[in-house]
Design a protein around this motif. Structure first.
Motif, mmCIF file in Angstrom:
data_model
loop_
_atom_site.group_PDB
_atom_site.id
_atom_site.type_symbol
_atom_site.label_atom_id
_atom_site.label_comp_id
_atom_site.label_asym_id
_atom_site.label_seq_id
_atom_site.Cartn_x
_atom_site.Cartn_y
_atom_site.Cartn_z
ATOM 1 N N ARG A 114 -9.822 -4.869 -7.638
ATOM 2 C CA ARG A 114 -10.616 -5.817 -6.849
ATOM 3 C C ARG A 114 -10.590 -7.206 -7.454
ATOM 4 N NH1 ARG A 114 -13.766 -3.193 -3.052
ATOM 5 N NH2 ARG A 114 -14.474 -1.105 -3.584
ATOM 6 N N SER A 116 -8.451 -8.436 -9.465
ATOM 7 C CA SER A 116 -7.101 -8.986 -9.490
ATOM 8 C C SER A 116 -6.666 -9.484 -8.117
ATOM 9 C CB SER A 116 -6.126 -7.912 -9.993
ATOM 10 O OG SER A 116 -4.912 -8.484 -10.367
ATOM 11 N N LEU A 117 -7.180 -8.858 -7.063
ATOM 12 C CA LEU A 117 -6.788 -9.263 -5.707
ATOM 13 C C LEU A 117 -7.669 -10.377 -5.164
ATOM 14 C CD1 LEU A 117 -6.060 -5.829 -3.979
ATOM 15 C CD2 LEU A 117 -4.451 -7.396 -5.089
ATOM 16 N N SER A 118 -8.845 -10.573 -5.771
ATOM 17 C CA SER A 118 -9.779 -11.499 -5.136
ATOM 18 C C SER A 118 -9.519 -12.953 -5.501
ATOM 19 C CB SER A 118 -11.216 -11.106 -5.473
ATOM 20 O OG SER A 118 -11.408 -11.154 -6.868
ATOM 21 N N PRO A 120 -6.726 -15.875 -6.852
ATOM 22 C CA PRO A 120 -5.302 -16.127 -7.087
ATOM 23 C C PRO A 120 -4.933 -16.119 -8.568
ATOM 24 C CG PRO A 120 -6.125 -17.591 -5.382
ATOM 25 C CD PRO A 120 -7.321 -16.834 -5.898
ATOM 26 N N ALA A 123 -4.167 -12.578 -10.116
ATOM 27 C CA ALA A 123 -3.099 -11.698 -9.638
ATOM 28 C C ALA A 123 -2.184 -11.272 -10.782
ATOM 29 C CB ALA A 123 -2.293 -12.394 -8.535
ATOM 30 N N LEU A 126 -2.603 -7.543 -12.266
ATOM 31 C CA LEU A 126 -1.927 -6.437 -11.588
ATOM 32 C C LEU A 126 -0.411 -6.561 -11.688
ATOM 33 C CD1 LEU A 126 -3.395 -5.294 -8.168
ATOM 34 C CD2 LEU A 126 -3.113 -4.027 -10.283
ATOM 35 N N ARG A 127 0.090 -7.796 -11.554
ATOM 36 C CA ARG A 127 1.540 -7.986 -11.583
ATOM 37 C C ARG A 127 2.100 -7.600 -12.953
ATOM 38 N NH1 ARG A 127 1.932 -13.095 -9.658
ATOM 39 N NH2 ARG A 127 1.963 -13.869 -11.779
ATOM 40 N N PHE A 161 0.394 0.339 -3.751
ATOM 41 C CA PHE A 161 -0.771 -0.545 -3.704
ATOM 42 C C PHE A 161 -1.481 -0.418 -2.355
ATOM 43 C CE2 PHE A 161 1.390 -3.208 -7.082
ATOM 44 C CZ PHE A 161 0.433 -2.978 -8.043
ATOM 45 N N GLY A 162 -0.697 -0.230 -1.287
ATOM 46 C CA GLY A 162 -1.297 -0.059 0.036
ATOM 47 C C GLY A 162 -2.111 1.222 0.128
ATOM 48 N N VAL A 165 -5.414 0.483 -1.443
ATOM 49 C CA VAL A 165 -6.268 -0.274 -0.513
ATOM 50 C C VAL A 165 -6.827 0.627 0.589
ATOM 51 C CG1 VAL A 165 -6.230 -2.049 1.293
ATOM 52 C CG2 VAL A 165 -5.181 -2.509 -0.938
ATOM 53 N N THR A 166 -5.977 1.416 1.233
ATOM 54 C CA THR A 166 -6.444 2.174 2.400
ATOM 55 C C THR A 166 -7.244 3.420 2.001
ATOM 56 O OG1 THR A 166 -4.238 3.164 2.486
ATOM 57 C CG2 THR A 166 -4.714 1.383 4.027
ATOM 58 N N ILE A 169 -10.282 1.704 -1.044
ATOM 59 C CA ILE A 169 -11.110 0.534 -0.709
ATOM 60 C C ILE A 169 -11.562 0.596 0.757
ATOM 61 C CG2 ILE A 169 -11.182 -1.991 -0.568
ATOM 62 C CD1 ILE A 169 -9.392 -2.120 -3.014
ATOM 63 N N LEU A 170 -10.614 0.717 1.682
ATOM 64 C CA LEU A 170 -11.014 0.805 3.096
ATOM 65 C C LEU A 170 -11.468 2.222 3.462
ATOM 66 C CD1 LEU A 170 -8.233 -1.340 4.854
ATOM 67 C CD2 LEU A 170 -10.365 -2.076 3.779
ATOM 68 N N ARG B 114 -8.715 -11.191 0.918
ATOM 69 C CA ARG B 114 -9.272 -11.242 -0.436
ATOM 70 C C ARG B 114 -10.760 -10.918 -0.433
ATOM 71 N NH1 ARG B 114 -5.721 -13.551 -4.050
ATOM 72 N NH2 ARG B 114 -4.299 -15.126 -3.241
ATOM 73 N N LEU B 117 -11.404 -7.238 0.319
ATOM 74 C CA LEU B 117 -11.034 -6.278 -0.721
ATOM 75 C C LEU B 117 -11.871 -6.420 -1.982
ATOM 76 C CD1 LEU B 117 -7.116 -6.298 -0.520
ATOM 77 C CD2 LEU B 117 -8.743 -4.747 0.592
ATOM 78 N N SER B 118 -12.512 -7.573 -2.142
ATOM 79 C CA SER B 118 -13.158 -7.812 -3.430
ATOM 80 C C SER B 118 -14.551 -7.196 -3.519
ATOM 81 C CB SER B 118 -13.220 -9.312 -3.729
ATOM 82 O OG SER B 118 -13.948 -9.974 -2.725
ATOM 83 N N ARG B 127 -11.464 -3.008 7.793
ATOM 84 C CA ARG B 127 -11.394 -1.701 8.451
ATOM 85 C C ARG B 127 -11.636 -1.844 9.950
ATOM 86 N NH1 ARG B 127 -14.760 1.168 5.275
ATOM 87 N NH2 ARG B 127 -16.458 0.761 6.700
ATOM 88 N N SER B 158 -1.209 1.825 5.351
ATOM 89 C CA SER B 158 -1.038 1.867 3.896
ATOM 90 C C SER B 158 0.221 1.112 3.478
ATOM 91 C CB SER B 158 -1.003 3.312 3.386
ATOM 92 O OG SER B 158 0.249 3.919 3.625
ATOM 93 N N PHE B 161 -0.631 -2.950 4.584
ATOM 94 C CA PHE B 161 -1.567 -3.611 3.665
ATOM 95 C C PHE B 161 -0.924 -3.781 2.294
ATOM 96 C CE2 PHE B 161 -5.140 -1.986 6.473
ATOM 97 C CZ PHE B 161 -5.554 -3.241 6.860
ATOM 98 N N GLY B 162 -0.124 -2.802 1.879
ATOM 99 C CA GLY B 162 0.560 -2.906 0.602
ATOM 100 C C GLY B 162 1.571 -4.046 0.587
ATOM 101 N N ILE B 169 0.060 -11.663 -2.259
ATOM 102 C CA ILE B 169 -0.925 -11.825 -3.335
ATOM 103 C C ILE B 169 -0.244 -11.708 -4.702
ATOM 104 C CG2 ILE B 169 -3.041 -10.903 -4.378
ATOM 105 C CD1 ILE B 169 -4.044 -10.208 -1.601
ATOM 106 N N LEU B 170 0.472 -10.610 -4.944
ATOM 107 C CA LEU B 170 1.166 -10.483 -6.235
ATOM 108 C C LEU B 170 2.481 -11.260 -6.251
ATOM 109 C CD1 LEU B 170 0.637 -6.685 -7.047
ATOM 110 C CD2 LEU B 170 -0.864 -8.634 -7.508
#
Lengths: 206, 206
Positions: A114, A116-118, A120, A123, A126-127, A161-162, A165-166, A169-170, B114, B117-118, B127, B158, B161-162, B169-170
């Motif tokens: 979270r 890392s994605l929120s 810039p 990032a 995660l990278r 990573f997707g 997220v799905t 997170i979602l 962002r 997800l944060s 969603r 999935s 979003f990835g 983002i990355l």
């Protein structure tokens, strides 16, 4: 990383290690991993650069210590790839994925993703983790069977990573409640294809 | 949504529409989309529930207005799916993806992703958008050729979003600089497989 506090400049005391970590966190977050040198971090912490090497080794190692990685995913990934055939690697990676993400460190891993994605500037966390823990591990274990691993790893990362997220997170259903075997059967073949599809053409002119 | 401000309770004045939106944003963010009724929002805004229906229609429509969606992805998705064969749908969806994400609204879309997800409470934004703009559009356009679309859409989501995470983002390379045709060739078949793989077994006992 938001916890990093600006500490006073001291050197040669028992807090040196903590001060180096605080300086590294602050500079990585503000300026990004690539643009901050070990020398900069040493100056910020008020210590000799050799001390950083003494305490942490390389810049990658310092990074891993600075982000307080809740768990290193590399051994799990290595465990399902090392010494095995390429066939079925995608499914085995899905088992590793579930072992990592449904394990006791889920909350900390999610907090890291979270943050890392929120922002810039974050990032890079995660990278770096992806490139220096996952890609290098895949390269070490599959490098003699698969070409262009960094390119393929990007595609695999886009799927994985997707899933984070799905699924986490979602929380889309039924994705969120599938077990490792079901993910291996459905998403595993995607990863297998990314490990074997032709990618030479993607590299032309790049 | 952070811009939502608590306004005084008034009714029947020209700001009614803005007050309903502010109340909806506040309640959606604090309590989630599902648990907040239109009646709650009306009470919070100090207006009669019929006024919300008058201004915004359904709760879904109110949601879309409240999140200030920078652009609606549904028409782009519908455009590449409607009236066409299932074959090649994955590649065409990748073209739609690039049209949406490499277009003029990229910054606003990224800001929305962002924020969604944060914070756990904000996941409902993505969603809802996904379920009520994308899944419904795929259902409307491919529903006579494909079964269990909500299940398949989760897998497709999935991957997509990835891609947002890794490409925008990355910024992993070469993923970040591939064009629509290259993404259609590499990621398109993943989506095609998710549209056609057997999924009945995933639904057993769920």
């Amino acid at each position: 990383m938001a916890r990093a506090k600006r500490a006073g400049r001291r050197s040669g005391n028992p807090d040196t290690r903590a001060e180096i970590l605080a300086a590294a966190r602050r500079l990585f977050a503000e300026e990004g991993f690539e643009s901050v040198s070990m020398r900069r971090i040493a100056a910020e912490a008020g210590v000799d650069p050799s001390l950083i090497h003494h305490y942490f080794g390389s810049k990658d190692d310092l990074f891993l210590a600075a982000i307080e990685l809740p768990m290193d995913p590399a051994p799990e990934v290595e465990g399902v790839l090392k010494g095995q055939d390429l066939e079925g690697a995608g499914g085995r990676l899905m088992h590793a994925f579930v072992a990592i993400w449904d394990g006791p460190h889920q909350d900390k891993l999610l907090a890291m993703v979270r943050s890392s994605l929120s922002k810039p500037a974050m990032a890079f966390v995660l990278r770096q983790l992806f490139e220096h823990r996952i890609v290098t591990t895949v390269e070490r274990t599959l490098g003699d069977q698969v070409d262009h691993i960094p390119v393929r790893a990007g595609f695999i990362g886009s799927q994985v990573f997707g899933l984070v997220v799905t699924r986490y997170i979602l929380k889309l259903e039924p994705l969120a409640s599938l077990n490792a075997e079901e993910l291996a059967e459905t998403v595993g073949p995607t990863i297998d294809r990314y490990l074997t599809m032709p990618v030479d053409r993607l590299l032309e002119g790049r």
